[in-house]
Design an enzyme around this catalytic site. Structure first.
Site, PDB file in Angstrom:
ATOM      1  N   LYS A   1       6.685   7.415   9.283  1.00 18.70           N
ATOM      2  CA  LYS A   1       6.295   7.699  10.675  1.00 18.70           C
ATOM      3  C   LYS A   1       7.535   7.872  11.554  1.00 18.70           C
ATOM      4  CE  LYS A   1       7.351   3.992  13.462  1.00 18.70           C
ATOM      5  NZ  LYS A   1       8.424   3.446  12.706  1.00 18.70           N
TER       6      LYS A   1
ATOM      7  N   SER B   1      10.100   7.013  -3.303  1.00 16.50           N
ATOM      8  CA  SER B   1       9.939   7.472  -1.921  1.00 16.50           C
ATOM      9  C   SER B   1      10.935   8.542  -1.517  1.00 16.50           C
ATOM     10  CB  SER B   1      10.080   6.281  -0.969  1.00 16.50           C
ATOM     11  OG  SER B   1       9.734   6.683   0.339  1.00 16.50           O
TER      12      SER B   1
ATOM     13  N   GLY C   1      15.221   1.241   5.887  1.00 19.00           N
ATOM     14  CA  GLY C   1      15.993   0.694   7.005  1.00 19.00           C
ATOM     15  C   GLY C   1      16.369   1.701   8.072  1.00 19.00           C
ATOM     16  N   ALA C   2      15.679   2.853   8.107  1.00 17.76           N
ATOM     17  CA  ALA C   2      16.029   3.879   9.103  1.00 17.76           C
ATOM     18  C   ALA C   2      14.983   3.955  10.215  1.00 17.76           C
ATOM     19  CB  ALA C   2      16.171   5.242   8.418  1.00 17.76           C
TER      20      ALA C   2
ATOM     21  N   LEU D   1      11.762   4.502   9.777  1.00 14.33           N
ATOM     22  CA  LEU D   1      10.816   5.591   9.479  1.00 14.33           C
ATOM     23  C   LEU D   1       9.562   5.086   8.767  1.00 14.33           C
ATOM     24  CD1 LEU D   1      13.432   8.258   8.320  1.00 14.33           C
ATOM     25  CD2 LEU D   1      12.331   8.086  10.567  1.00 14.33           C
ATOM     26  N   GLY D   2       9.327   3.773   8.819  1.00 11.09           N
ATOM     27  CA  GLY D   2       8.083   3.227   8.258  1.00 11.09           C
ATOM     28  C   GLY D   2       8.036   3.213   6.745  1.00 11.09           C
TER      29      GLY D   2
ATOM     30  N   SER E   1       8.623   0.770   4.617  1.00  9.01           N
ATOM     31  CA  SER E   1       7.959  -0.409   4.044  1.00  9.01           C
ATOM     32  C   SER E   1       6.440  -0.314   4.220  1.00  9.01           C
ATOM     33  CB  SER E   1       8.487  -1.705   4.681  1.00  9.01           C
ATOM     34  OG  SER E   1       8.133  -1.774   6.044  1.00  9.01           O
TER      35      SER E   1
ATOM     36  N   GLU F   1       2.915  -5.690   5.158  1.00  7.81           N
ATOM     37  CA  GLU F   1       3.921  -5.553   6.220  1.00  7.81           C
ATOM     38  C   GLU F   1       4.293  -6.918   6.801  1.00  7.81           C
ATOM     39  OE1 GLU F   1       5.188  -2.238   8.544  1.00  7.81           O
ATOM     40  OE2 GLU F   1       5.808  -2.878   6.570  1.00  7.81           O
TER      41      GLU F   1
ATOM     42  N   ASP G   1       2.883   1.071  12.069  1.00  6.13           N
ATOM     43  CA  ASP G   1       3.391   1.822  10.915  1.00  6.13           C
ATOM     44  C   ASP G   1       2.356   1.939   9.802  1.00  6.13           C
ATOM     45  OD1 ASP G   1       5.638   1.705  12.470  1.00  6.13           O
ATOM     46  OD2 ASP G   1       6.992   1.075  10.876  1.00  6.13           O
TER      47      ASP G   1
END
Length: 397
Positions: free
Chosen positions: A13, A136, A141-142, A144-145, A147, A194, A205
């Site tokens: 996302k 993926s 860690g950016a 962008l959802g 996890s 989450e 997310d």
């Protein structure tokens, strides 16, 4: 398809508008990203559950009787309506040999798998022997959802393995989606995953990963937008690390220091989210170039606002300058202070202009993807619908 396995995917996302303002009760728009996480579930052998995450270099497997015994021992703590307790997570870490303070993506991903596997089997019956591979397109860690996309895929796969949801893919179909009721169940369990990874997530997310399209989020309420066109974008990761916590605290400090200046800026960001929602819902499924100027202008105004509230960064200014030199409009997405930016691509933007912009962004040391927003949520795939790269990543043992 059973022998070859079941393939599920969920999107990442981006926040289109409303970053930081959402913390102060304003509206934010979150949209599903064309970059996805893929999970392949195959029947496993010898009474074992195996999970492999090539992207983070993790491979774990457990004997089913050992997992059943652990679940019996921990029994009472599994409840999807409340967060997993600290004691429960400690016990799972100990069982899996994960250090108590572990925060690396591979440790948290394995912990979430273990928790979801035990919790779902406690409610719907044992998860059979399965072999799960997750790969993926999303960087971790950016913001962008990644996890949440992982948790959504896991929830769908484990619920299916236990028989709690159907397999909607019919012979001859290349993709299929679950019913609204089944997606609500997937979302509930993905949110639990989450919680294991993030402690106290907003739920946005995993909702985007489940339903796709675009969602409006305000004061804890999540609402799907009626209709969203698919828009092409460039997604750029500046690779500048940042702390969301520190950035959020900095904005709060500015608001307390200059309330008469900062509150109108937050109101303006809120108005941008509202205006963007109206424009998106009025756009046709395949918009033509004349639908874009307002969206571009909203990007520009919001980027200035985000600089005003203190979450800009020289790397993001550079990203905006580089894309502007190609006639394109960009803004940061997420926490700011580095991280990622998004650039809108009109239908009449030539492939040459896109390639030139990508080349210049990569020359800055950034990573760049041409993708889209407004993508579908959690989806079941036949292998013929998958790109060669995805098939290869999921089949490597």
């Amino acid at each position: 398809m059973a022998e070859r396995g079941l393939v599920v995917s969920a999107p990442g996302k981006v926040i289109l508008h409303g970053e930081h303002a959402v913390v102060h009760g304003k509206a934010a728009l979150a949209v599903a990203l064309g970059l996805r996480t893929f999970l392949c579930l195959r029947p496993g052998g010898e009474g074992r559950l195996r999970v492999r995450l090539p992207g983070v270099g993790a491979l774990r497997s457990w004997e089913r009787p050992g997992l059943s015994a652990l679940r019996e021992r921990l029994g009472a703590d599994f409840d999807e309506s409340k967060p997993p307790s600290a004691e429960l997570l400690e016990a799972l870490k100990e069982f899996a040999g994960i250090p108590a303070e572990a925060s690396a993506p591979d440790s948290l991903a394995i912990l979430a798998f273990l928790y979801m596997c035990l919790a779902i089997s406690a409610k719907y019956g044992d998860v059979p022997s399965v072999d799960i591979v997750v790969w993926s397109e999303l960087p971790t860690g950016a913001g962008l959802g990644s996890s949440a996309a992982y948790a959504v895929c896991l929830a769908a796969a484990l619920l299916h393995a236990c028989g709690a949801i159907s397999c909607p893919l019919k012979d001859g179909e290349i993709t299929a989606r679950w019913t609204e009721e089944e997606m609500t169940l997937i979302n509930t369990w993905a949110f639990q995953g989450e919680r294991v990874i993030h402690g106290n997530p907003s739920g946005v997310d995993n909702a985007v990963g489940t339903w796709g399209g675009a969602l409006r989020f305000q004061s804890g309420e999540i609402k799907a937008l009626k209709r969203v066109p698919t828009l092409r974008i460039l997604l750029t990761n500046t690779k500048v690390p940042r702390s969301t916590k520190v950035l959020v605290a900095g904005v709060k400090e500015k608001i307390l220091k200059f309330p008469a200046i900062m509150n109108p800026v937050l109101d303006s960001i809120d108005a941008i989210s509202q205006e963007c929602q109206s424009v998106l819902e009025a756009m046709p499924a395949n918009p033509s170039p004349e639908h874009y100027p307002v969206l571009e202008e909203l990007f520009d105004i919001n980027q200035h606002h985000l600089n005003v509230i203190g979450v800009g960064h020289p790397s993001l200014d550079r990203l905006c300058r580089v894309t502007a030199s190609h006639g394109l409009h960009s803004k940061l997405t997420g926490a700011g202070g580095g991280g990622c930016g998004i650039t809108l691509l009109r239908p009449d933007t030539t492939p040459q202009a896109v390639e030139a912009a990508k080349r210049d962004l990569c020359a800055c040391g950034f990573e760049c993807w041409e993708t889209d927003i407004g993508a579908p949520g959690v989806t079941l795939h036949s292998s013929s619908s998958l790109k060669a790269q995805v098939l290869q990543a999921l089949s490597e043992s």
